[in-house]
Design a protein around this motif. Structure first.
Motif, PDB file in Angstrom:
ATOM      1  N   ALA A 109     114.816 104.916  85.991  1.00  0.00           N
ATOM      2  CA  ALA A 109     115.279 104.354  84.713  1.00  0.00           C
ATOM      3  C   ALA A 109     115.495 102.849  84.782  1.00  0.00           C
ATOM      4  CB  ALA A 109     116.565 105.037  84.267  1.00  0.00           C
ATOM      5  N   THR A 110     115.393 102.274  85.991  1.00  0.00           N
ATOM      6  CA  THR A 110     115.565 100.820  86.117  1.00  0.00           C
ATOM      7  C   THR A 110     114.223 100.089  86.257  1.00  0.00           C
ATOM      8  OG1 THR A 110     115.726 100.856  88.544  1.00  0.00           O
ATOM      9  CG2 THR A 110     117.777 101.180  87.329  1.00  0.00           C
ATOM     10  N   HIS A 111     113.121 100.827  86.348  1.00  0.00           N
ATOM     11  CA  HIS A 111     111.815 100.180  86.581  1.00  0.00           C
ATOM     12  C   HIS A 111     111.515  99.123  85.528  1.00  0.00           C
ATOM     13  CE1 HIS A 111     109.953 103.794  89.029  1.00  0.00           C
ATOM     14  NE2 HIS A 111     110.972 103.226  89.636  1.00  0.00           N
ATOM     15  N   ASP A 112     111.806  99.454  84.256  1.00  0.00           N
ATOM     16  CA  ASP A 112     111.434  98.551  83.154  1.00  0.00           C
ATOM     17  C   ASP A 112     112.029  97.154  83.348  1.00  0.00           C
ATOM     18  OD1 ASP A 112     113.973  99.896  82.630  1.00  0.00           O
ATOM     19  OD2 ASP A 112     113.985  98.799  80.743  1.00  0.00           O
ATOM     20  N   GLU A 113     113.288  97.111  83.753  1.00  0.00           N
ATOM     21  CA  GLU A 113     113.958  95.802  83.902  1.00  0.00           C
ATOM     22  C   GLU A 113     113.192  94.923  84.904  1.00  0.00           C
ATOM     23  OE1 GLU A 113     117.988  96.038  85.413  1.00  0.00           O
ATOM     24  OE2 GLU A 113     117.964  93.894  85.866  1.00  0.00           O
ATOM     25  N   PHE A 114     112.822  95.508  86.033  1.00  0.00           N
ATOM     26  CA  PHE A 114     112.172  94.717  87.081  1.00  0.00           C
ATOM     27  C   PHE A 114     110.712  94.409  86.727  1.00  0.00           C
ATOM     28  CE2 PHE A 114     115.504  97.312  89.153  1.00  0.00           C
ATOM     29  CZ  PHE A 114     116.416  96.269  89.292  1.00  0.00           C
ATOM     30  N   ILE A 115     110.045  95.371  86.094  1.00  0.00           N
ATOM     31  CA  ILE A 115     108.649  95.133  85.687  1.00  0.00           C
ATOM     32  C   ILE A 115     108.609  93.952  84.710  1.00  0.00           C
ATOM     33  CG2 ILE A 115     106.704  96.085  84.388  1.00  0.00           C
ATOM     34  CD1 ILE A 115     107.581  98.904  85.363  1.00  0.00           C
ATOM     35  N   ILE A 116     109.477  94.004  83.702  1.00  0.00           N
ATOM     36  CA  ILE A 116     109.443  92.983  82.651  1.00  0.00           C
ATOM     37  C   ILE A 116     109.869  91.619  83.206  1.00  0.00           C
ATOM     38  CG2 ILE A 116     110.473  92.271  80.443  1.00  0.00           C
ATOM     39  CD1 ILE A 116     110.563  95.312  79.734  1.00  0.00           C
ATOM     40  N   LYS A 117     110.986  91.580  83.922  1.00  0.00           N
ATOM     41  CA  LYS A 117     111.443  90.292  84.463  1.00  0.00           C
ATOM     42  C   LYS A 117     110.419  89.733  85.461  1.00  0.00           C
ATOM     43  CE  LYS A 117     116.423  90.812  83.860  1.00  0.00           C
ATOM     44  NZ  LYS A 117     117.669  91.244  84.519  1.00  0.00           N
ATOM     45  N   GLY A 118     109.819  90.616  86.231  1.00  0.00           N
ATOM     46  CA  GLY A 118     108.809  90.185  87.207  1.00  0.00           C
ATOM     47  C   GLY A 118     107.618  89.540  86.509  1.00  0.00           C
ATOM     48  N   MET A 119     107.101  90.196  85.471  1.00  0.00           N
ATOM     49  CA  MET A 119     105.944  89.641  84.761  1.00  0.00           C
ATOM     50  C   MET A 119     106.326  88.342  84.070  1.00  0.00           C
ATOM     51  SD  MET A 119     103.687  92.883  83.376  1.00  0.00           S
ATOM     52  CE  MET A 119     104.888  93.634  82.321  1.00  0.00           C
ATOM     53  N   GLU A 120     107.531  88.288  83.517  1.00  0.00           N
ATOM     54  CA  GLU A 120     107.973  87.052  82.850  1.00  0.00           C
ATOM     55  C   GLU A 120     108.097  85.889  83.836  1.00  0.00           C
ATOM     56  OE1 GLU A 120     110.309  89.008  79.024  1.00  0.00           O
ATOM     57  OE2 GLU A 120     111.494  88.292  80.722  1.00  0.00           O
ATOM     58  N   ALA A 121     108.354  86.221  85.102  1.00  0.00           N
ATOM     59  CA  ALA A 121     108.466  85.159  86.119  1.00  0.00           C
ATOM     60  C   ALA A 121     107.094  84.815  86.715  1.00  0.00           C
ATOM     61  CB  ALA A 121     109.416  85.604  87.222  1.00  0.00           C
ATOM     62  N   GLY A 122     106.030  85.448  86.191  1.00  0.00           N
ATOM     63  CA  GLY A 122     104.679  85.088  86.633  1.00  0.00           C
ATOM     64  C   GLY A 122     104.096  85.970  87.726  1.00  0.00           C
TER      65      GLY A 122
END
Ligand SMILES: NC(=O)c1ccc[n+]([C@@H]2O[C@H](COP(=O)([O-])OP(=O)(O)OC[C@H]3O[C@@H](n4cnc5c(N)ncnc54)[C@H](O)[C@@H]3O)[C@@H](O)[C@H]2O)c1
Length: 464
Positions: A109-122
């Protein structure tokens, strides 16, 4: 010659598909891909961490590890034998370590947070399955990928197993004509199945129920085999075995007063790795790896039946059982000119009885082990004969699929992929949306349409 010119001269498109990095072969020091991982639990360390260091150390280096549990983070770093920085703050990892690729191996249930922040950081991101656990997070991931232009890979290792690949080939060549329906039944034994109820997987706010956590593997296989998108789902499910369904319960197996009479007693003290990774670090976050599976707070289903209708009119009957005496599956594809049957682990079909505890350990192991055995696929023609197709077995990490998945991602990303083994965000979404729809169908007692969940529109031929 500059690096770029060398790549052009040597055929840059093949650079990623050669077993030896051409820059290194020529004496150039190719920069290693900078990798970070969030989630230093057993999957992150054993499958991704340890294996990447062993197999791809020439082309990849870890630049940071992150976990919410500082003890597990440090234990994990030591277990990997690396000296990269560690972070309990994910934002700090992104800012300081600046990875090119992020691996997400946290609680589902926490994958989304890291996927999104990761992509936003490039970063490009590689996530463990399930991609996420509800439709809102799923939409947010799809939007973030579109907005950032970064790439999301979903680690669907099952697709790469030899038996499942052979089934895909037979279906792609229409060996029994167009498929009209599929019967797919998956049995988790009282070791593997029970283990989900000991941990966070037993709570739907963490794993989205086993319809997402476990069955997303199977729904992804179905989507890939059938090569169409799901449109409608109706499901039933109950919790009848674990959780509140027992007259006694404790807090955890260690020191439990019911140890002698509980058939599910699990002695974690015999597993040194788990003692170091989980038990020694309980004090930081209260994560009890040998929790009582009779906890009254467990709110997932332990038996599930799902009907799926696809955009190409194929219909599927799927079931998942979590307390079977054996671990296995059976599948049948009904085609217009015949039928394809396959199975795994069914004791009455096996020549020798398997020890279920050993079998589970072997399944999760990353040590490739050649086997004399083979998996069976029966192809039966209407008004004709049955032919046995023998698929040599590889007894390691999901039928050898784990290793082949990693080779495709890290070593040979540009290699031709005729059967479309590689999975991206749309595959991750479509598999998890079946699970979400099934959960919703059980809760709301209705048929759920896939297109009501996100902006994704189902296509008769699997969309991209
Ligand atoms: N593809 C497969 O066959 C396969 C097999 C096993 C596990 N998995 C997946 O791998 C993932 C990890 O599974 P596991 O068995 O290692 O679980 P685990 O509980 O052992 O590890 C999860 C780790 O994530 C950490 N974590 C949790 N929330 C966090 C947060 N907010 N920030 C940072 N860290 C956090 C935990 O402290 C823990 O160390 C899951 O998504 C699971 O579905 C896939």
């Amino acid at each position: 010659m500059k690096r770029r010119d060398f790549l052009a001269a040597s055929g840059a498109v093949f650079a990623g598909s050669l077993l030896v990095n051409p820059l290194q072969a020529s004496g150039f020091a190719a920069p290693k891909r900078k990798l970070a991982m969030v989630g230093t639990g057993s999957r992150g360390l054993s499958f991704w961490g340890r294996r990447i260091i062993q197999q791809y150390g020439d082309i990849i280096e870890f630049v940071g590890l992150c976990d919410i549990n500082p003890g597990r983070l440090e234990t994990g770093r030591k277990a990997l034998g690396i000296s990269c920085p560690v972070f309990t703050d994910f934002g700090e990892l992104l800012r300081k370590a600046k990875p090119d690729l992020l691996i997400v191996t946290t609680v589902d249930a926490t994958h989304d947070e890291f996927i999104i922040k990761g992509m936003e950081a490039g970063c490009d991101v590689l996530t463990e399955k399930p991609m996420t656990t509800d439709e809102f997070k799923c939409q947010a991931i799809l939007d973030a990928e579109k907005k950032t232009g970064k790439k999301l890979i979903v680690g669907f290792n099952y697709r790469y197993g030899t038996q499942f690949t052979r089934l895909k080939e037979l279906l792609a060549e229409k060996r029994v004509g167009d498929i009209t329906s599929v019967d797919f039944h998956w049995y988790l034994n009282t070791y593997h199945g029970a283990d989900y109820f000991r941990r966070w997987h037993g709570h739907r706010n963490k794993g989205g129920t086993l319809l997402c956590h476990k069955a997303s593997h199977h729904f992804d296989l179905l989507n890939w085999w059938i090569d169409s998108d799901p449109v409608e789902v109706v499901a039933h499910g109950s919790l009848e075995h674990y959780g509140k369904n027992n007259p006694f319960r404790g807090t955890k197996c260690r020191g439990c007063e019911h140890k002698e009479k509980c058939k599910f007693y699990y002695d974690i003290t015999r597993n040194r790795e788990y003692m170091e990774l989980y038990v020694a670090n309980e004090k930081h976050d209260g994560y009890i790896r040998d929790n009582c599976l009779w906890r009254e707070s467990i709110d997932i289903f332990d038996k599930m039946a799902v009907q799926i209708k696809y955009a190409n009119n194929v219909q599927v009957s799927y079931s998942l059982t979590t307390y079977s005496p054996f671990e296995g599956m059976s599948i049948a594809f009904n085609g217009k000119t015949g039928r394809i049957d396959s199975w795994e682990g069914l004791p009455w079909r096996q020549k020798e009885m398997a020890n279920q505890a050993e079998l589970h350990a072997r399944e999760m192991s990353q040590q490739a082990e050649r086997s004399e055995r083979y998996d069976e696929i029966y192809v039966s023609d209407n008004f004709g004969k049955s032919e046995l197709v023998k698929v040599p077995q590889m007894r390691a990490g999901h039928g050898g699929g784990d290793a082949r998945l990693q080779d495709k991602i890290f070593r040979n990303p540009d290699l031709a992929d005729p059967l479309k083994h590689a999975a991206g965000s749309r595959d991750g979404a479509m598999s998890v949306l079946i699970g979400v729809a099934a959960r919703k169908s059980i809760d709301e007692k209705r048929i759920v349409r896939i297109e009501e969940l996100t902006t994704l529109k189902p296509h008769p031929t699997r969309g991209v």
